[in-house]
Structure formats: structure tokens, C-alpha cells
Design an enzyme around this catalytic site. Structure first.
Site, mmCIF file in Angstrom:
data_model
loop_
_atom_site.group_PDB
_atom_site.id
_atom_site.type_symbol
_atom_site.label_atom_id
_atom_site.label_comp_id
_atom_site.label_asym_id
_atom_site.label_seq_id
_atom_site.Cartn_x
_atom_site.Cartn_y
_atom_site.Cartn_z
ATOM 1 N N CYS A 1 -3.441 2.953 -5.504
ATOM 2 C CA CYS A 1 -2.750 3.829 -4.555
ATOM 3 C C CYS A 1 -1.325 4.155 -4.998
ATOM 4 C CB CYS A 1 -2.758 3.220 -3.154
ATOM 5 S SG CYS A 1 -1.963 1.601 -3.045
ATOM 6 N N HIS B 1 -3.448 9.248 1.385
ATOM 7 C CA HIS B 1 -3.439 8.007 0.613
ATOM 8 C C HIS B 1 -4.798 7.757 -0.006
ATOM 9 C CE1 HIS B 1 -5.266 5.211 3.794
ATOM 10 N NE2 HIS B 1 -5.174 6.372 4.395
ATOM 11 N N HIS C 1 0.871 -1.167 0.000
ATOM 12 C CA HIS C 1 0.000 0.000 0.000
ATOM 13 C C HIS C 1 0.912 1.223 0.000
ATOM 14 C CE1 HIS C 1 -3.488 2.449 0.517
ATOM 15 N NE2 HIS C 1 -3.045 2.980 1.660
#
EC number: 2.3.1.-
Length: 165
Positions: free
Chosen positions: A116, A38, A26
């Protein structure tokens, strides 16, 4: 005897933060004072592990500003400005400003083209890219070439066997 683990150095505003989730990475962008921005699909939960992989099934995400500590949860993380040698990063103030302006917005999310990692690379370099996606595509391509080669060898072997009979 015991060892005390040294704390990680404080990231700098504009740094890319790579968080090591089980099965994938991530990504977030550090904006200062312990906070990151994010792209968070509805199922992206710190420490969720494999359950977080379910984010692949959504087409929307929320841009969130949260404490790095909360986003990482129990997962390890590191600063990884891995494309600085290929692309000049935008000025830190511009990276942070662009990230902050997006907080709270719902945006399109696609695992292969708008995830992401694409999001943070776009903020830092102005170029949306995801090495995770590229690596999977390359691996699939290599596997496909390997399977094709095995199939070709099988065809050649079968022909040679028939010719000898």
C-alpha cells in the site's frame, strides 16, 4: 475541567494518509469529500490490528475507494507527504484522476515490493517506494552486521586463548 480534542484538519486531494495500525502503517491517498483510495489486501480491515498483518500472506489486492473515517476505524492517522522535499508531487488533479481510474481493479500485492505504501507513493510522486520495507531491510542488515561482528570477536577471542595455552 475537560479538554475537547480539535478535529484533524481536512486533508487536501492528493495527500498521502498514514494510518497507524498495530505493528505497521497502512497508507491511502486522499481524493476529496472524505474519501481515500487505497490498496486493500483481502484481510485489510479497519481496526483489525494484528489480524491485518495477515495481508502479508496474499498476492492480490483490490484498489478501493472508501471513506477515510471507515478505513482508519479507531486507528490514528495523519497527512504525511514525507517525500515532497525529495520528489516533486504530480499535480493534484492527475493524482486523483490516476487513483480514481484504478478503483475496483485487482492488482498484484507483494509485501516487499508492491504494498500500500508503494502504491500511494507511485500515485503522488510517480515513484513506488516503501520506507517501512526499507527500514526493515536496513535493520536486518544492521543486525546481521552486528551478529557477524560478534562472531568475529568470538573467533579472535578463541584464537588468542589458544595461542596463550
Amino acid at each position: 475541567m475537560f479538554y475537547v480534542r480539535a478535529p484533524l484538519p481536512e486533508p487536501k486531494p492528493g495527500d498521502l494518509i498514514e494510518i497507524f495500525r498495530p505493528f505497521y502503517r497502512h497508507w491511502a491517498i486522499y481524493v476529496g469529500d472524505g474519501y481515500v483510495v487505497h490498496l486493500a489486501p483481502p484481510s485489510e480491515i479497519a481496526g483489525a490490528g494484528a489480524a491485518s498483518v495477515m495481508s502479508a500472506l496474499t498476492d492480490k489486492a483490490i484498489v478501493k475507494k472508501e471513506l477515510l473515517y471507515d478505513v482508519a476505524g479507531s486507528d490514528k492517522y495523519q497527512v504525511n507527504n514525507k517525500h515532497d522535499d525529495k520528489y516533486p508531487p504530480l499535480p493534484c488533479s492527475k493524482i486523483v484522476q490516476r487513483a480514481e481510474e484504478l478503483v475496483g481493479q485487482e492488482v498484484l500485492y507483494k509485501l516487499t515490493s508492491e504494498n500500500c505504501e508503494h502504491f500511494v507513493n507511485e500515485l503522488r510522486y510517480g515513484i513506488a517506494r516503501s520506507d517501512q520495507v526499507r527500514d526493515v531491510v536496513v535493520a536486518a542488515g544492521i543486525a546481521g552486521v552486528g551478529l557477524a561482528a560478534i562472531g568475529l570477536i568470538g573467533v579472535i577471542f578463541s584464537r588468542n586463548k589458544r595461542q596463550k595455552q
